[in-house]
Design a protein around this motif. Structure first.
Motif, PDB file in Angstrom:
ATOM      1  N   PHE A  59       0.809  -1.223   0.000  1.00 12.73           N
ATOM      2  CA  PHE A  59       0.000   0.000   0.000  1.00 12.73           C
ATOM      3  C   PHE A  59       0.845   1.277   0.000  1.00 12.73           C
ATOM      4  CE2 PHE A  59      -2.889  -3.056   2.270  1.00 12.73           C
ATOM      5  CZ  PHE A  59      -3.765  -3.233   1.208  1.00 12.73           C
ATOM      6  N   THR A  77       2.277   0.624  -4.752  1.00 13.27           N
ATOM      7  CA  THR A  77       2.289  -0.831  -4.642  1.00 13.27           C
ATOM      8  C   THR A  77       0.904  -1.329  -4.237  1.00 13.27           C
ATOM      9  OG1 THR A  77       2.957  -0.784  -2.309  1.00 13.27           O
ATOM     10  CG2 THR A  77       4.714  -0.851  -3.954  1.00 13.27           C
ATOM     11  N   ASP A  78       0.705  -2.652  -4.394  1.00 11.88           N
ATOM     12  CA  ASP A  78      -0.571  -3.236  -3.990  1.00 11.88           C
ATOM     13  C   ASP A  78      -0.459  -3.799  -2.580  1.00 11.88           C
ATOM     14  OD1 ASP A  78       0.929  -5.512  -4.267  1.00 11.88           O
ATOM     15  OD2 ASP A  78      -0.152  -6.293  -5.994  1.00 11.88           O
ATOM     16  N   ASP A  79      -1.416  -4.639  -2.195  1.00 14.49           N
ATOM     17  CA  ASP A  79      -1.439  -5.145  -0.825  1.00 14.49           C
ATOM     18  C   ASP A  79      -0.287  -6.090  -0.524  1.00 14.49           C
ATOM     19  OD1 ASP A  79      -2.707  -6.832  -2.721  1.00 14.49           O
ATOM     20  OD2 ASP A  79      -3.500  -8.067  -1.093  1.00 14.49           O
ATOM     21  N   VAL A  84       3.214  -1.518  -8.786  1.00 13.66           N
ATOM     22  CA  VAL A  84       2.089  -1.454  -9.719  1.00 13.66           C
ATOM     23  C   VAL A  84       2.581  -1.245 -11.142  1.00 13.66           C
ATOM     24  CG1 VAL A  84       0.031  -0.147 -10.387  1.00 13.66           C
ATOM     25  CG2 VAL A  84       0.453  -0.677  -7.977  1.00 13.66           C
ATOM     26  N   THR A  87       3.733  -4.575 -12.416  1.00 10.70           N
ATOM     27  CA  THR A  87       2.620  -5.497 -12.648  1.00 10.70           C
ATOM     28  C   THR A  87       1.848  -5.119 -13.911  1.00 10.70           C
ATOM     29  OG1 THR A  87       1.145  -4.189 -11.219  1.00 10.70           O
ATOM     30  CG2 THR A  87       2.335  -6.013 -10.202  1.00 10.70           C
ATOM     31  N   LEU A 258      -5.644  -7.525 -12.513  1.00  4.68           N
ATOM     32  CA  LEU A 258      -5.149  -6.428 -11.686  1.00  4.68           C
ATOM     33  C   LEU A 258      -6.274  -5.476 -11.316  1.00  4.68           C
ATOM     34  CD1 LEU A 258      -1.797  -5.631 -13.560  1.00  4.68           C
ATOM     35  CD2 LEU A 258      -2.115  -6.998 -11.491  1.00  4.68           C
ATOM     36  N   GLY A 262      -7.559  -4.600  -7.612  1.00  4.14           N
ATOM     37  CA  GLY A 262      -7.623  -3.208  -7.151  1.00  4.14           C
ATOM     38  C   GLY A 262      -9.009  -2.772  -6.745  1.00  4.14           C
ATOM     39  N   GLU A 270      -7.010   3.108  -1.298  1.00  6.96           N
ATOM     40  CA  GLU A 270      -5.871   2.728  -2.155  1.00  6.96           C
ATOM     41  C   GLU A 270      -6.313   2.775  -3.616  1.00  6.96           C
ATOM     42  OE1 GLU A 270      -6.751   0.847   0.531  1.00  6.96           O
ATOM     43  OE2 GLU A 270      -5.167   1.593   1.843  1.00  6.96           O
ATOM     44  N   TRP A 272      -4.921   3.931  -6.326  1.00  5.69           N
ATOM     45  CA  TRP A 272      -3.937   3.742  -7.396  1.00  5.69           C
ATOM     46  C   TRP A 272      -3.836   2.280  -7.854  1.00  5.69           C
ATOM     47  CZ3 TRP A 272      -2.932   5.028  -2.335  1.00  5.69           C
ATOM     48  CH2 TRP A 272      -2.276   4.068  -1.557  1.00  5.69           C
ATOM     49  N   ILE A 273      -4.242   1.342  -7.009  1.00  8.79           N
ATOM     50  CA  ILE A 273      -4.125  -0.065  -7.361  1.00  8.79           C
ATOM     51  C   ILE A 273      -5.035  -0.414  -8.534  1.00  8.79           C
ATOM     52  CG2 ILE A 273      -4.341  -2.438  -6.505  1.00  8.79           C
ATOM     53  CD1 ILE A 273      -3.771  -1.432  -3.721  1.00  8.79           C
TER      54      ILE A 273
END
Length: 304
Positions: A59, A77-79, A84, A87, A258, A262, A270, A272-273
Protein backbone atom coordinates in the motif's frame (compact mmCIF):
# COMPACT_ATOMS: atom_id res chain seq x y z
CA UNK A 1 13.72 -0.59 -51.96
CA UNK A 2 11.39 0.26 -54.81
CA UNK A 3 8.59 -1.66 -53.04
CA UNK A 4 9.06 0.52 -49.96
CA UNK A 5 8.93 3.67 -52.06
CA UNK A 6 5.73 2.51 -53.75
CA UNK A 7 4.20 1.62 -50.38
CA UNK A 8 5.12 5.06 -48.98
CA UNK A 9 3.34 6.78 -51.87
CA UNK A 10 0.30 4.49 -51.84
CA UNK A 11 -3.21 5.72 -51.04
CA UNK A 12 -3.22 4.00 -47.65
CA UNK A 13 0.13 5.56 -46.63
CA UNK A 14 -1.07 8.99 -47.80
CA UNK A 15 -4.26 8.57 -45.77
CA UNK A 16 -2.21 7.54 -42.73
CA UNK A 17 0.07 10.59 -42.97
CA UNK A 18 -2.97 12.86 -43.26
CA UNK A 19 -4.63 11.42 -40.13
CA UNK A 20 -3.15 12.68 -36.84
CA UNK A 21 -5.43 10.33 -34.90
CA UNK A 22 -4.07 7.30 -36.76
CA UNK A 23 -0.46 8.40 -36.28
CA UNK A 24 -0.89 9.01 -32.54
CA UNK A 25 -2.85 5.76 -32.10
CA UNK A 26 -0.16 3.73 -33.86
CA UNK A 27 2.58 5.34 -31.76
CA UNK A 28 0.69 4.59 -28.53
CA UNK A 29 0.04 0.98 -29.57
CA UNK A 30 3.70 0.47 -30.53
CA UNK A 31 4.91 1.96 -27.24
CA UNK A 32 2.59 -0.26 -25.17
CA UNK A 33 3.39 -3.39 -27.19
CA UNK A 34 7.15 -2.79 -26.95
CA UNK A 35 6.83 -2.05 -23.22
CA UNK A 36 5.02 -5.36 -22.75
CA UNK A 37 7.46 -7.36 -24.88
CA UNK A 38 10.50 -5.94 -23.10
CA UNK A 39 8.87 -5.91 -19.64
CA UNK A 40 11.71 -7.96 -18.04
CA UNK A 41 14.17 -5.27 -19.15
CA UNK A 42 12.02 -2.23 -18.36
CA UNK A 43 10.24 -3.21 -15.15
CA UNK A 44 12.14 -2.15 -12.00
CA UNK A 45 10.97 -5.31 -10.21
CA UNK A 46 9.72 -8.78 -11.02
CA UNK A 47 6.31 -8.59 -9.32
CA UNK A 48 5.70 -12.34 -9.62
CA UNK A 49 8.90 -13.42 -7.91
CA UNK A 50 7.92 -14.09 -4.25
CA UNK A 51 11.54 -13.83 -3.14
CA UNK A 52 11.70 -10.18 -4.26
CA UNK A 53 8.52 -9.07 -2.48
CA UNK A 54 8.48 -7.21 0.82
CA UNK A 55 5.10 -7.07 2.56
CA UNK A 56 6.29 -3.97 4.42
CA UNK A 57 6.08 -2.13 1.09
CA UNK A 58 2.36 -2.89 0.82
CA UNK A 59 0.00 0.00 0.00
CA UNK A 60 2.83 2.44 -0.76
CA UNK A 61 1.44 5.60 -2.38
CA UNK A 62 2.70 6.72 -5.80
CA UNK A 63 5.95 8.71 -5.67
CA UNK A 64 5.96 8.75 -1.86
CA UNK A 65 8.57 6.97 0.31
CA UNK A 66 7.21 4.01 2.23
CA UNK A 67 6.89 4.75 5.95
CA UNK A 68 8.65 1.51 6.96
CA UNK A 69 11.23 0.79 4.26
CA UNK A 70 11.75 4.20 2.68
CA UNK A 71 11.39 2.72 -0.82
CA UNK A 72 9.68 4.85 -3.48
CA UNK A 73 7.53 3.43 -6.28
CA UNK A 74 6.39 5.41 -9.34
CA UNK A 75 2.81 4.14 -9.31
CA UNK A 76 2.69 2.77 -5.78
CA UNK A 77 2.29 -0.83 -4.64
CA UNK A 78 -0.57 -3.24 -3.99
CA UNK A 79 -1.44 -5.15 -0.82
CA UNK A 80 1.41 -7.63 -1.35
CA UNK A 81 4.03 -4.96 -1.91
CA UNK A 82 4.19 -5.51 -5.68
CA UNK A 83 5.21 -2.52 -7.76
CA UNK A 84 2.09 -1.45 -9.72
CA UNK A 85 4.15 -0.19 -12.68
CA UNK A 86 5.88 -3.56 -12.99
CA UNK A 87 2.62 -5.50 -12.65
CA UNK A 88 1.08 -3.40 -15.43
CA UNK A 89 3.97 -4.19 -17.80
CA UNK A 90 3.79 -7.91 -17.07
CA UNK A 91 -0.03 -7.85 -17.10
CA UNK A 92 -0.04 -6.26 -20.55
CA UNK A 93 1.99 -9.20 -21.85
CA UNK A 94 -0.81 -11.58 -20.89
CA UNK A 95 -3.57 -9.29 -22.21
CA UNK A 96 -1.86 -8.68 -25.55
CA UNK A 97 -0.88 -12.33 -25.98
CA UNK A 98 -4.44 -13.48 -25.32
CA UNK A 99 -5.87 -10.75 -27.57
CA UNK A 100 -3.55 -11.38 -30.53
CA UNK A 101 -3.78 -15.17 -30.32
CA UNK A 102 -7.57 -15.22 -29.87
CA UNK A 103 -8.09 -12.93 -32.86
CA UNK A 104 -5.71 -15.03 -34.97
CA UNK A 105 -7.61 -18.18 -34.00
CA UNK A 106 -10.99 -16.54 -34.75
CA UNK A 107 -9.65 -15.19 -38.05
CA UNK A 108 -8.36 -18.56 -39.28
CA UNK A 109 -11.53 -20.38 -38.23
CA UNK A 110 -13.92 -17.73 -39.52
CA UNK A 111 -12.15 -17.18 -42.85
CA UNK A 112 -11.95 -20.94 -43.48
CA UNK A 113 -15.63 -21.51 -42.74
CA UNK A 114 -16.63 -18.39 -44.68
CA UNK A 115 -14.69 -19.49 -47.76
CA UNK A 116 -16.16 -22.98 -47.64
CA UNK A 117 -19.71 -21.69 -47.07
CA UNK A 118 -19.50 -19.13 -49.87
CA UNK A 119 -17.77 -21.32 -52.45
CA UNK A 120 -19.36 -24.73 -51.83
CA UNK A 121 -22.87 -23.51 -51.01
CA UNK A 122 -25.74 -25.95 -50.54
CA UNK A 123 -26.22 -27.73 -47.24
CA UNK A 124 -22.67 -26.91 -46.18
CA UNK A 125 -23.40 -23.19 -46.38
CA UNK A 126 -26.75 -23.62 -44.66
CA UNK A 127 -25.31 -25.52 -41.70
CA UNK A 128 -22.38 -23.14 -41.18
CA UNK A 129 -24.46 -19.98 -41.44
CA UNK A 130 -27.28 -21.29 -39.23
CA UNK A 131 -24.73 -22.12 -36.53
CA UNK A 132 -23.40 -18.56 -36.91
CA UNK A 133 -26.91 -17.11 -36.68
CA UNK A 134 -27.65 -19.07 -33.50
CA UNK A 135 -24.39 -17.93 -31.91
CA UNK A 136 -25.18 -14.30 -32.77
CA UNK A 137 -28.31 -14.50 -30.60
CA UNK A 138 -26.12 -14.78 -27.50
CA UNK A 139 -23.75 -12.06 -26.22
CA UNK A 140 -20.15 -12.90 -27.06
CA UNK A 141 -19.04 -12.59 -23.44
CA UNK A 142 -21.64 -15.18 -22.34
CA UNK A 143 -20.51 -17.56 -25.08
CA UNK A 144 -16.90 -17.12 -23.95
CA UNK A 145 -17.87 -17.74 -20.31
CA UNK A 146 -19.80 -20.89 -21.29
CA UNK A 147 -16.90 -22.29 -23.33
CA UNK A 148 -14.40 -21.39 -20.62
CA UNK A 149 -16.55 -23.05 -17.96
CA UNK A 150 -16.98 -26.25 -19.95
CA UNK A 151 -13.27 -26.48 -20.79
CA UNK A 152 -12.28 -25.77 -17.22
CA UNK A 153 -14.72 -28.40 -15.95
CA UNK A 154 -13.20 -31.18 -18.07
CA UNK A 155 -9.62 -30.19 -17.20
CA UNK A 156 -8.01 -31.92 -14.19
CA UNK A 157 -7.78 -29.62 -11.17
CA UNK A 158 -4.00 -29.85 -10.96
CA UNK A 159 -3.61 -28.61 -14.56
CA UNK A 160 -6.22 -25.85 -14.63
CA UNK A 161 -3.83 -22.96 -13.96
CA UNK A 162 -1.38 -24.31 -16.55
CA UNK A 163 -3.93 -24.35 -19.37
CA UNK A 164 -6.10 -21.42 -18.22
CA UNK A 165 -4.55 -18.97 -20.70
CA UNK A 166 -5.03 -21.34 -23.66
CA UNK A 167 -8.59 -22.11 -22.60
CA UNK A 168 -9.22 -18.37 -22.42
CA UNK A 169 -7.84 -17.92 -25.95
CA UNK A 170 -10.04 -20.68 -27.33
CA UNK A 171 -13.11 -19.32 -25.53
CA UNK A 172 -12.66 -15.79 -26.90
CA UNK A 173 -11.76 -17.09 -30.37
CA UNK A 174 -14.81 -19.34 -30.60
CA UNK A 175 -17.04 -16.45 -29.54
CA UNK A 176 -15.61 -14.14 -32.22
CA UNK A 177 -15.34 -16.19 -35.45
CA UNK A 178 -18.84 -15.42 -36.72
CA UNK A 179 -18.18 -11.92 -38.02
CA UNK A 180 -15.16 -13.13 -40.02
CA UNK A 181 -17.20 -15.97 -41.52
CA UNK A 182 -20.15 -13.77 -42.49
CA UNK A 183 -18.00 -11.14 -44.20
CA UNK A 184 -15.83 -13.67 -46.06
CA UNK A 185 -18.85 -15.70 -47.11
CA UNK A 186 -20.52 -12.61 -48.59
CA UNK A 187 -17.37 -11.58 -50.45
CA UNK A 188 -16.83 -15.14 -51.69
CA UNK A 189 -20.34 -15.26 -53.13
CA UNK A 190 -19.39 -12.25 -55.27
CA UNK A 191 -15.93 -13.47 -56.26
CA UNK A 192 -16.83 -17.05 -57.18
CA UNK A 193 -18.81 -15.89 -60.24
CA UNK A 194 -16.05 -13.71 -61.68
CA UNK A 195 -14.07 -14.58 -64.79
CA UNK A 196 -10.76 -15.39 -63.09
CA UNK A 197 -12.47 -18.04 -60.94
CA UNK A 198 -14.21 -19.49 -63.99
CA UNK A 199 -10.87 -19.61 -65.79
CA UNK A 200 -9.27 -21.42 -62.85
CA UNK A 201 -12.04 -24.02 -62.97
CA UNK A 202 -11.56 -24.52 -66.73
CA UNK A 203 -7.86 -25.28 -66.38
CA UNK A 204 -8.61 -27.94 -63.75
CA UNK A 205 -7.76 -26.16 -60.51
CA UNK A 206 -9.08 -27.97 -57.43
CA UNK A 207 -11.62 -26.15 -55.21
CA UNK A 208 -9.15 -25.84 -52.34
CA UNK A 209 -6.53 -24.22 -54.57
CA UNK A 210 -9.11 -21.84 -56.05
CA UNK A 211 -10.27 -20.74 -52.61
CA UNK A 212 -6.77 -20.23 -51.20
CA UNK A 213 -4.86 -18.86 -54.22
CA UNK A 214 -7.53 -16.94 -56.10
CA UNK A 215 -10.47 -15.97 -53.88
CA UNK A 216 -8.77 -15.50 -50.49
CA UNK A 217 -6.39 -12.65 -51.57
CA UNK A 218 -9.39 -10.72 -52.91
CA UNK A 219 -11.42 -10.89 -49.70
CA UNK A 220 -8.68 -10.01 -47.21
CA UNK A 221 -9.19 -6.23 -47.07
CA UNK A 222 -12.34 -6.30 -44.89
CA UNK A 223 -10.84 -9.15 -42.86
CA UNK A 224 -7.88 -6.97 -41.84
CA UNK A 225 -10.24 -4.23 -40.69
CA UNK A 226 -12.34 -6.66 -38.67
CA UNK A 227 -9.21 -8.20 -37.14
CA UNK A 228 -7.93 -4.81 -35.98
CA UNK A 229 -11.22 -3.86 -34.35
CA UNK A 230 -11.63 -7.38 -32.94
CA UNK A 231 -8.25 -7.07 -31.23
CA UNK A 232 -9.56 -4.25 -29.05
CA UNK A 233 -12.73 -6.25 -28.32
CA UNK A 234 -10.69 -9.38 -27.50
CA UNK A 235 -8.51 -7.44 -25.05
CA UNK A 236 -11.63 -6.05 -23.38
CA UNK A 237 -13.25 -9.52 -23.35
CA UNK A 238 -10.16 -10.98 -21.67
CA UNK A 239 -10.18 -8.18 -19.10
CA UNK A 240 -13.90 -8.72 -18.46
CA UNK A 241 -13.50 -12.46 -17.96
CA UNK A 242 -10.48 -11.96 -15.71
CA UNK A 243 -12.32 -9.27 -13.75
CA UNK A 244 -15.18 -11.74 -13.19
CA UNK A 245 -12.67 -14.31 -11.94
CA UNK A 246 -13.00 -16.74 -14.86
CA UNK A 247 -10.00 -15.61 -16.90
CA UNK A 248 -6.27 -15.45 -16.26
CA UNK A 249 -5.15 -17.22 -13.06
CA UNK A 250 -3.70 -15.25 -10.13
CA UNK A 251 -0.27 -16.70 -10.93
CA UNK A 252 -0.39 -15.05 -14.40
CA UNK A 253 -2.44 -11.89 -13.81
CA UNK A 254 -3.53 -9.79 -16.77
CA UNK A 255 -4.80 -6.22 -16.73
CA UNK A 256 -8.29 -7.52 -15.96
CA UNK A 257 -6.99 -9.49 -12.98
CA UNK A 258 -5.15 -6.43 -11.69
CA UNK A 259 -8.33 -4.36 -11.98
CA UNK A 260 -10.27 -7.02 -10.07
CA UNK A 261 -7.66 -7.01 -7.31
CA UNK A 262 -7.62 -3.21 -7.15
CA UNK A 263 -11.41 -3.00 -7.03
CA UNK A 264 -11.34 -4.59 -3.59
CA UNK A 265 -9.27 -1.69 -2.21
CA UNK A 266 -10.97 1.18 -4.05
CA UNK A 267 -13.20 2.27 -1.18
CA UNK A 268 -10.49 1.91 1.44
CA UNK A 269 -8.42 4.70 -0.10
CA UNK A 270 -5.87 2.73 -2.15
CA UNK A 271 -7.18 4.15 -5.46
CA UNK A 272 -3.94 3.74 -7.40
CA UNK A 273 -4.12 -0.06 -7.36
CA UNK A 274 -7.12 -0.01 -9.73
CA UNK A 275 -6.66 3.37 -11.45
CA UNK A 276 -3.40 2.80 -13.32
CA UNK A 277 -4.22 -0.69 -14.71
CA UNK A 278 -7.68 0.58 -15.74
CA UNK A 279 -6.21 3.62 -17.51
CA UNK A 280 -3.66 1.41 -19.29
CA UNK A 281 -6.43 -0.92 -20.49
CA UNK A 282 -8.52 2.06 -21.63
CA UNK A 283 -5.65 3.66 -23.58
CA UNK A 284 -4.66 0.35 -25.19
CA UNK A 285 -8.19 -0.59 -26.29
CA UNK A 286 -9.03 2.94 -27.46
CA UNK A 287 -5.82 3.25 -29.51
CA UNK A 288 -6.36 -0.09 -31.24
CA UNK A 289 -10.00 0.79 -31.90
CA UNK A 290 -9.13 4.18 -33.42
CA UNK A 291 -6.50 2.50 -35.58
CA UNK A 292 -9.13 0.04 -36.78
CA UNK A 293 -11.56 2.87 -37.60
CA UNK A 294 -8.90 4.61 -39.68
CA UNK A 295 -8.02 1.37 -41.49
CA UNK A 296 -11.68 0.79 -42.29
CA UNK A 297 -11.97 4.23 -43.88
CA UNK A 298 -8.61 3.98 -45.66
CA UNK A 299 -9.51 0.68 -47.34
CA UNK A 300 -13.00 1.80 -48.30
CA UNK A 301 -12.88 2.74 -52.03
CA UNK A 302 -16.03 4.85 -51.70
CA UNK A 303 -14.22 7.24 -49.35
CA UNK A 304 -11.11 7.75 -51.50
Amino acid sequence: MSALILAWHSDVAWSFRRSPVAVVSLMVVLILVLAAVFAPLIAPYNPFDPASLNLMNGFSKPMEPNAFTGDTFWLGTDDQGRDVFSTILYGMRISLFVGFTAVLFALVLGVTLGLVAGYVGGWTETIIMRIADVQLTFPAILVAMLIFGIAKGVTPVEHRDEVAIWVLIIAIGLSDWVQFARVVRGATLVERNKEYVMAAKLIGRKPGAIMLRHILPNVLSPVLVIATISLALAIIAEATLSFLGVGAPPTQPSLGTLIRIGQGFLFSGEWWIILFPAVTLLVLALSVNLLGDWLRDALNPKLR
